[in-house]
Design a protein around this motif. Structure first.
Motif, PDB file in Angstrom:
ATOM      1  N   ARG A 468       6.554   0.841  -0.768  1.00  0.00           N
ATOM      2  CA  ARG A 468       7.400   1.382  -1.831  1.00  0.00           C
ATOM      3  C   ARG A 468       7.210   2.889  -2.001  1.00  0.00           C
ATOM      4  O   ARG A 468       8.139   3.612  -2.376  1.00  0.00           O
ATOM      5  CB  ARG A 468       7.073   0.673  -3.147  1.00  0.00           C
ATOM      6  CG  ARG A 468       7.379  -0.813  -3.155  1.00  0.00           C
ATOM      7  CD  ARG A 468       8.824  -1.093  -3.441  1.00  0.00           C
ATOM      8  NE  ARG A 468       9.064  -2.508  -3.685  1.00  0.00           N
ATOM      9  CZ  ARG A 468      10.222  -3.008  -4.074  1.00  0.00           C
ATOM     10  NH1 ARG A 468      11.253  -2.196  -4.258  1.00  0.00           N
ATOM     11  NH2 ARG A 468      10.370  -4.301  -4.279  1.00  0.00           N
ATOM     12  N   GLU A 471       9.397   4.647   0.334  1.00  0.00           N
ATOM     13  CA  GLU A 471      10.789   4.582  -0.106  1.00  0.00           C
ATOM     14  C   GLU A 471      11.063   5.605  -1.206  1.00  0.00           C
ATOM     15  O   GLU A 471      12.144   6.209  -1.247  1.00  0.00           O
ATOM     16  CB  GLU A 471      11.113   3.166  -0.571  1.00  0.00           C
ATOM     17  CG  GLU A 471      11.086   2.148   0.569  1.00  0.00           C
ATOM     18  CD  GLU A 471      11.383   0.740   0.104  1.00  0.00           C
ATOM     19  OE1 GLU A 471      12.399   0.552  -0.588  1.00  0.00           O
ATOM     20  OE2 GLU A 471      10.598  -0.174   0.421  1.00  0.00           O
ATOM     21  N   ARG A 487      15.467   3.774   4.395  1.00  0.00           N
ATOM     22  CA  ARG A 487      15.359   2.965   3.182  1.00  0.00           C
ATOM     23  C   ARG A 487      16.056   1.623   3.379  1.00  0.00           C
ATOM     24  O   ARG A 487      15.571   0.571   2.912  1.00  0.00           O
ATOM     25  CB  ARG A 487      15.975   3.712   2.005  1.00  0.00           C
ATOM     26  CG  ARG A 487      15.141   4.877   1.486  1.00  0.00           C
ATOM     27  CD  ARG A 487      15.918   5.656   0.432  1.00  0.00           C
ATOM     28  NE  ARG A 487      16.326   4.790  -0.672  1.00  0.00           N
ATOM     29  CZ  ARG A 487      17.404   5.029  -1.441  1.00  0.00           C
ATOM     30  NH1 ARG A 487      18.173   6.093  -1.204  1.00  0.00           N
ATOM     31  NH2 ARG A 487      17.697   4.214  -2.419  1.00  0.00           N
ATOM     32  N   THR A 491      14.199  -1.976   3.079  1.00  0.00           N
ATOM     33  CA  THR A 491      14.706  -2.962   2.127  1.00  0.00           C
ATOM     34  C   THR A 491      15.075  -4.256   2.839  1.00  0.00           C
ATOM     35  O   THR A 491      14.830  -5.358   2.336  1.00  0.00           O
ATOM     36  CB  THR A 491      15.925  -2.380   1.380  1.00  0.00           C
ATOM     37  OG1 THR A 491      15.573  -1.123   0.805  1.00  0.00           O
ATOM     38  CG2 THR A 491      16.387  -3.318   0.287  1.00  0.00           C
TER      39      THR A 491
END
Length: 659
Positions: A468, A471, A487, A491
């Motif tokens: 995370r 990201e 990203r 995801t």
């Protein structure tokens, strides 16, 4: 490299020529799909511990790794760096550039190789990242299957102890579980065993699922028997689940003799809780590898390819000049279908030892299994006692953080990048004194990510990272198409298809902002959308036409991307659109249709579209798929479909269950 007080034991760095295939570059496509070793359904009369362990910790994919699948079956002679440990009894040869593999263990007294060691190194599709090779002892970490690091270099160096002894140290950062593993190997003067101390450190603030198996290939011949101190085993034949058996009478035969097994088979020996941990292979003279460990390494396994035509073909495929082999293995869990929970911040340490127990063949090969085990137990105790193992483990612990003195091989730069990431984010990390991840190990793969961490912006990367925090950094780079695409991939790998699809489409909307690289990244985005459309995960209904259309657009953008072509063609055939597959192949860049896998897929598409004679002609001309997956029977099935009146040629028989 040895001091005056240690002349009976030496460590040497030797460059050695091998007949070896080229591994080739890594696959450019991120591994966001299911791993090759899918979760195994276990039920019935097996312990609850095994059932629970088989459902815990199975990864949805192998992201952020990439596949190693660009090899072929053409071998040339080239040099590899080896590390040789030797005393008056044993000689051990390691391959630090190929996963730290213990390639040879030679018993000077018996004048025998205790391991299956072949003249050639031939890569094949058996590992989690595809490439794998047979022979020696390998170290497997991460999840069920052959390790992501098995065909990659490990950081390797020589450590000098306070009393002047040399220790071979190999270490790496494992990216799937985000742990650091370390292997310290030494051969004391006049020792009959080689010692290997394994340390795994979980620097995370969360529990991680852990898997470790040490796999040893041993020569398979009619005079060899595998013995472990257990009365039963949990057996798997890759089709009928896991069942408890007596391996000495399974199917009416004694399967502890590898050559008695008609098909590929796993036997996970059920060692009693307080039983000393060992397994050995004893040939007609009573010689062979004995694997011992301290208690943490609980599991013991025998693997055989079987004596059927498919098993024999796999032996030839993997060991073209080395002859047949079986495997004896040791693992953290009782079976390879389990993961163990490693607590946050934990450090696990154990010791392994390898040598020749030199058993009496008359006793070890006798019909009385209990007597055979009892005799082998006494020989294992004579080889190295429990107290000696514990003392060696204690010594290994005390020097685990000694700094390396002589670098041998530089591993990947992912550990160095992880060190930078954790320092930047104030996250815990391992003590690097004994296992340094030098900044110099960072290459073009890691540099864009280090630049992003250091605030230098993000211009795109051909490698991938997960987390995370990554990201968040990429989100700050928006509206960069490169950042948005990465990203999207992260995801996607995390299992959020709707959000991933939106990001892929956003990357495509912005792709024209770029210049020449836009085609590559647009192709990646279309590929991601194709996977999402064709997936039935999370209760979604596959959107076949949409998915295949995205694959077509991706291949048109990158007609020279062999990995993309293979994935797209495979997908179109799987959904019953062989004519589309043939069109994709026809429009590929010149030369790609001649690869073995593409030729096979061409034959398969021809057969499915009604052109059975053309498919048969291709098979008769010859199709060699270098990365045929373990257990894959597709070539056999195609031959039986288009040439029903002709027996399957031996070189097309790969069925692991055939007799």
């Amino acid at each position: 490299m040895t001091g005056p007080a240690n002349r009976a034991s030496t460590v040497q760095l030797v460059r050695r020529r091998f007949s070896i295939a080229e591994l080739g570059p890594e696959n450019p496509l991120p591994l966001v799909g299911a791993p090759p070793e899918t979760p195994y359904r276990i039920a019935g009369a097996v312990p609850r511990e095994i059932i629970d362990g088989s459902t815990y910790g199975n990864p949805a994919n192998l992201f952020p790794y990439r596949s190693q699948d660009a090899y072929d079956r053409t071998r040339t002679h080239r040099e590899l760096r080896t590390v040789v440990l030797e005393n008056g009894r044993l000689r051990a040869v390691f391959l630090p550039e190929l996963g730290g593999r213990l390639w040879e263990l030679y018993d000077k007294t018996a004048e025998k190789q205790l391991l299956h060691t072949q003249p050639a190194i031939q890569f094949a599709n058996l590992a989690l990242r595809n490439a794998w090779f047979a022979g020696g002892i390998e170290w497997n970490i991460g999840t069920r299957g052959h390790s992501p690091t098995t065909c990659s270099p490990l950081h390797t160096a020589i450590v000098r102890t306070a009393d002047g002894h040399d220790v071979l140290r190999m270490w790496e950062f494992e990216r799937l579980r985000e742990v650091v593993f370390q292997i310290d190997v030494w051969l004391p003067p006049d020792s009959a065993v080689l010692f290997a101390a394994i340390r795994i450190r979980n620097p995370n603030i969360r529990e991680v699922p852990l898997y470790w198996w040490t796999n040893a290939a041993v020569p398979e011949n009619a005079g060899s028997r595998v013995i472990a101190p257990a009365e039963s085993a949990f057996a798997s034949d890759y089709s009928d689940g896991l069942v408890r058996v007596d391996p000495t009478i399974d199917g009416g035969v004694d399967c502890t003799w590898p050559t008695n097994n008609p098909r590929a088979r796993d036997f996970f020996f059920d060692l009693p809780a307080r039983q000393r941990r060992w397994i050995l292979n004893a040939d007609r003279d009573g010689d062979g590898l004995a694997m011992l460990s301290t208690d943490r390494l609980r599991g013991r396994k025998l693997f055989v390819w079987g004596q059927g035509s498919g098993g024999q073909r796999w032996q030839e495929w993997l060991s073209p000049e080395g002859g047949p082999y079986a495997e004896i293995q040791s693992g953290l869990a009782q079976t390879q279908f389990q993961h163990l929970a490693m607590p946050a911040g934990a450090e696990w340490f154990w010791l392994e030892a390898y040598g020749n127990a030199q058993v009496n063949p008359g006793l070890a090969h006798g019909a009385d299994w209990g007597a055979a085990v009892g005799h082998c137990q006494s020989r294992v105790d004579d080889l190295v006692g429990s107290s000696s193992l514990e003392a060696a483990l204690s010594s290994a612990r005390s020097r685990a953080d000694l700094p390396p003195e002589l670098p041998v091989v530089v591993g990947t730069g992912w550990g160095a990048l992880e060190s930078v990431r954790r320092r930047r984010n104030g996250l815990p990390w391992v003590e690097e004194t004994g296992t340094p991840f030098p900044a110099e190990s960072i290459t073009a793969e890691q540099k864009p990510w280090r630049d992003l961490l250091n605030g230098a912006g993000f211009g795109g990367a051909t490698s991938f990272v997960a987390g995370r925090d990554w990201e968040s950094l990429l989100e700050a780079e928006s509206p960069s198409p490169h950042a948005i695409l990465h990203r999207a991939v992260m995801t996607h790998a995390r299992g959020e298809p709707l959000a991933a699809g939106a990001l892929y489409r956003e990357a495509l909307r912005l792709a024209p902002v770029l210049q020449q690289p836009s085609q590559e990244w647009a192709a990646q985005a279309h590929r991601g959308l194709a996977l999402l459309a064709l997936s039935a995960d999370h209760g979604a209904t596959p959107r076949t036409a949409e998915g295949i259309a995205h694959y077509g657009l991706a291949c048109a953008l990158e007609p020279g991307n062999a990995s993309l072509l293979l994935e797209a063609v495979t997908a179109t055939i799987r959904v019953g659109m062989p004519e589309v597959a043939l069109r994709l192949i026809a429009h590929a860049e010149q030369g790609l249709p001649q690869s073995g896998r593409v030729r096979f897929l061409t034959a398969l598409a021809l057969a499915q579209s009604g052109h059975r004679d053309e498919a048969a002609a291709l098979l008769h001309e010859g199709v060699e798929v270098a990365d045929l997956r373990e257990g894959e029977n597709s070539i056999t099935a195609l031959w039986q479909d288009v040439c029903p009146d002709q027996p399957v040629p031996p070189h097309y028989q790969f069925a692991m269950s055939s007799v």
